[in-house]
Design a protein around this motif. Structure first.
Motif, PDB file in Angstrom:
ATOM      1  N   ALA A 139       0.830  -1.204   0.000  1.00 39.56           N
ATOM      2  CA  ALA A 139       0.000   0.000   0.000  1.00 39.56           C
ATOM      3  C   ALA A 139       0.866   1.256   0.000  1.00 39.56           C
ATOM      4  O   ALA A 139       0.580   2.232  -0.711  1.00 39.56           O
ATOM      5  CB  ALA A 139      -0.934  -0.005   1.209  1.00 39.56           C
ATOM      6  N   GLY A 140       1.933   1.230   0.800  1.00 41.05           N
ATOM      7  CA  GLY A 140       2.844   2.376   0.806  1.00 41.05           C
ATOM      8  C   GLY A 140       3.535   2.568  -0.527  1.00 41.05           C
ATOM      9  O   GLY A 140       3.670   3.699  -1.020  1.00 41.05           O
ATOM     10  N   ILE A 141       3.971   1.455  -1.136  1.00 41.63           N
ATOM     11  CA  ILE A 141       4.596   1.531  -2.451  1.00 41.63           C
ATOM     12  C   ILE A 141       3.622   2.104  -3.472  1.00 41.63           C
ATOM     13  O   ILE A 141       3.995   2.891  -4.364  1.00 41.63           O
ATOM     14  CB  ILE A 141       5.082   0.131  -2.897  1.00 41.63           C
ATOM     15  CG1 ILE A 141       6.326  -0.263  -2.104  1.00 41.63           C
ATOM     16  CG2 ILE A 141       5.383   0.096  -4.387  1.00 41.63           C
ATOM     17  CD1 ILE A 141       7.544   0.588  -2.385  1.00 41.63           C
ATOM     18  N   ALA A 142       2.343   1.729  -3.372  1.00 42.84           N
ATOM     19  CA  ALA A 142       1.333   2.244  -4.297  1.00 42.84           C
ATOM     20  C   ALA A 142       1.239   3.768  -4.209  1.00 42.84           C
ATOM     21  O   ALA A 142       1.183   4.462  -5.234  1.00 42.84           O
ATOM     22  CB  ALA A 142      -0.023   1.612  -3.996  1.00 42.84           C
ATOM     23  N   LEU A 143       1.256   4.298  -2.992  1.00 42.51           N
ATOM     24  CA  LEU A 143       1.189   5.754  -2.826  1.00 42.51           C
ATOM     25  C   LEU A 143       2.446   6.426  -3.377  1.00 42.51           C
ATOM     26  O   LEU A 143       2.383   7.487  -3.997  1.00 42.51           O
ATOM     27  CB  LEU A 143       1.007   6.093  -1.349  1.00 42.51           C
ATOM     28  CG  LEU A 143      -0.342   5.685  -0.736  1.00 42.51           C
ATOM     29  CD1 LEU A 143      -0.353   5.940   0.762  1.00 42.51           C
ATOM     30  CD2 LEU A 143      -1.482   6.438  -1.407  1.00 42.51           C
ATOM     31  N   VAL A 144       3.600   5.786  -3.135  1.00 39.10           N
ATOM     32  CA  VAL A 144       4.859   6.325  -3.680  1.00 39.10           C
ATOM     33  C   VAL A 144       4.803   6.350  -5.207  1.00 39.10           C
ATOM     34  O   VAL A 144       5.226   7.320  -5.852  1.00 39.10           O
ATOM     35  CB  VAL A 144       6.053   5.495  -3.190  1.00 39.10           C
ATOM     36  CG1 VAL A 144       7.336   5.910  -3.906  1.00 39.10           C
ATOM     37  CG2 VAL A 144       6.227   5.641  -1.683  1.00 39.10           C
TER      38      VAL A 144
END
Length: 561
Positions: A139-144
């Motif tokens: 999920a964090g990678i998606a936002l990045v």
């Protein structure tokens, strides 16, 4: 040969047309996204653009041959590109030729670190990453990924080394949004979402790519200011070891270890995140082998360190990729581009590229899993959310370190404060059971049977002692403390010393310490620590019934149940 490639070749031999079409489509679509992306990453790393394509081609093939994931897409990635620039720039002193040689040497060293870790079987370290950490990381990678495409989506010039810096840069330039670029990006994204929902069997990503390129050419959008990829360089490299001195090699060792840690963490996190959706199993040691070989190959072709790509993997999965045959197809397309097809990509709009990334990123956010964590236990949800926040706020490098740290803390929390129980007899049930679970359960007078459900170690030794004494104090007239050690599969020297202290305390109170259900490995460690002699071999029993019988035989009180 990796299992992912074996699956694809088995489909080819079995004439599974659907699987082959899916891999072919995924390979072409991923390559259409990969080529402009790795050209940009080469620029970030500070090497010639063509070096990105060289590294991508060999990494795709290397991982397909050795990796354990069916779907992971290997190659240059933003994090390793940034770390390459940080490590190499001070040594290159502005010399482009020396810079390229040092970047290739760094890739070789990263590969060597991974292979040494494989020989040492350090892949088990990846097991420290729990399911909530995996979900939160993706999920964090998606936002990045989404924030990283703001410039492509809007035409605003965005800069910054962190996601917060990029957001600040974008906010400062939002008045300069290029409307035609934004409209094209929104149209492509809407098309991707609509095709995915209404016609999931169609190759929506490839359709969107073709239509975006056609619209740019027919409507002359480049003349309106819509940016395109532009000229793609060509040519194939010659295999060669980078010529660097021993001093440079020594200087690059520590950066290589750092790059290897981040690249491997990213590789395993991404591979496991996608593997769970397809019921796969990822071999952590094999991933070290695949990553090491891919980086060595990248160094030999004058590339730079490689890892894996969550966005490219998501695109491959979304377009029907089922095996590593898709990576081989992508590699073939990259080689074709290097040889003859560069001009065909020149008119592809970067806005459509950004929409493609955003669509792939949205698929990485598993809202259902966050809901499941919330229903199961709030601490699991908090772990996932904290991991996502760490990746977004601190970047992938420190986000990975925080993710590992959170997993270790969560593990220590569970080990240091495990379940325990006082055991007794329950009418109608064989054996002894936790009396807290059975209101009609009864204990043997004077016999406290205590179970601590965890291996004993420095993290929980004092907690064990405190709770064991509390269980003893709950009995009105204790004579024996019988430890059910079935869950104590391991003991360290700190816990052994705690057992000695407990035995001394019980001696002062005139209470016997005994053990039951002691496994042979635990008994061996107890003997080494001198505890078998201290407790007495006749007070260590193979089963609970034999221990209870011994207690009854050595006491003169009424022990009827």
């Amino acid at each position: 040969m990796g299992p992912g490639l074996r699956v694809g070749l088995a489909a080819a031999r079995g004439h599974d047309g659907a699987a082959l079409r899916g891999d072919l489509l995924a390979g072409i679509t991923v390559a259409a996204y990969l080529v402009p992306q790795v050209l940009a990453y080469a620029g970030v790393a500070g090497v010639p653009p063509v070096a990105g394509l060289w590294a991508a081609a060999v990494a795709l093939v290397g991982y397909a041959l050795l990796g354990s994931s069916r779907q992971l897409s290997a190659g240059p990635e933003s994090t390793t590109a940034v770390m390459t620039a940080i490590a190499v720039a001070p040594l290159a002193a502005g010399d482009p030729g020396r810079y390229a040689v040092l970047a290739a040497a760094l890739a070789l060293l990263v590969g060597a670190v991974c292979l040494l870790a494989r020989l040492a079987r350090l892949g088990f370290l990846a097991d420290l990453l729990s399911r909530p950490v995996l979900v939160g990381y993706l999920a964090g990678i998606a936002l990045v990924m989404i924030v990283g495409q703001l410039g492509n989506l809007t035409g605003v010039r965005v800069s910054g080394d962190t996601i917060l810096a990029e957001l600040g840069s974008f906010a400062g330039g939002i008045a300069a949004v290029h409307v035609p670029t934004l409209l094209l990006a929104v149209a492509v994204l809407a098309l991707l979402v609509a095709l995915g929902r209404l016609f999931p069997r169609l190759p929506g990503t490839l359709i969107a790519v073709v239509l975006a390129a056609a619209a740019t050419a027919v409507l002359a959008l480049d003349e309106l200011g819509v940016r395109t990829i532009g000229t793609v360089p060509g040519g194939l490299p010659a295999l060669a070891l980078p010529a660097i001195g021993a001093a440079d090699a020594v200087t690059l060792v520590l950066p290589a270890i750092g790059v290897a840690i981040v690249a491997y963490s990213d590789d395993v996190l991404t591979a496991r995140g996608f593997a769970r959706r397809g019921g796969e199993r990822i071999d952590a040691d094999r991933e070290l082998l695949a990553l090491g070989a891919s980086n060595i190959a990248a160094g030999l072709v004058h590339g730079f360190p490689v890892s894996s790509s969550g966005s490219r993997t998501a695109i491959g999965v979304a377009t029907g990729g089922r095996s590593q045959v898709s990576s081989v197809v992508s590699a073939a397309v990259v080689v074709t581009v290097l040889l003859v097809a560069g001009p065909l990509l020149a008119s592809f709009p970067t806005a459509a590229l950004g929409a493609l990334v955003v669509h792939a990123a949205l698929r990485l956010v598993d809202v259902g899993e966050f809901r499941r964590f919330a229903r199961f236990r709030r601490s699991e949800l908090a772990l996932a959310l904290l991991t996502a926040v760490a990746v977004v706020a601190l970047g992938v490098l420190y986000g990975v370190l925080v993710a590992v740290g959170l997993s270790i803390l969560d593990l220590l929390r569970k080990v240091s404060r495990p379940h325990d129980g006082i055991l007794g007899f329950v009418p109608g049930l064989a054996g002894m059971h936790d009396i807290d679970d059975y209101p009609d359960g009864t204990t043997v007078p004077g016999l406290v049977v205590y179970r601590y459900d965890a291996p004993l170690c420095f993290a929980n030794a004092e907690d064990f002692r405190r709770r064991a004494l509390a269980a003893l104090d709950a009995d009105p007239d204790p004579a024996w403390l019988l430890l059910n050690t079935e869950a104590m599969s391991e003991i360290d020297i700190t816990a052994a010393d705690t057992l000695v202290d407990l035995a001394d305390e019980l001696d002062r109170r005139g209470i016997v310490l005994a053990l039951a259900r002691t496994k042979q490995d635990l008994r061996t460690n107890l003997r080494r620590a001198g505890l078998v002699e201290r407790i007495g071999a006749d007070r260590i029993f193979p089963t609970l019934p034999t221990a209870v019988a011994a207690y009854r035989a050595t006491t003169d009180r009424d022990t009827a149940v």
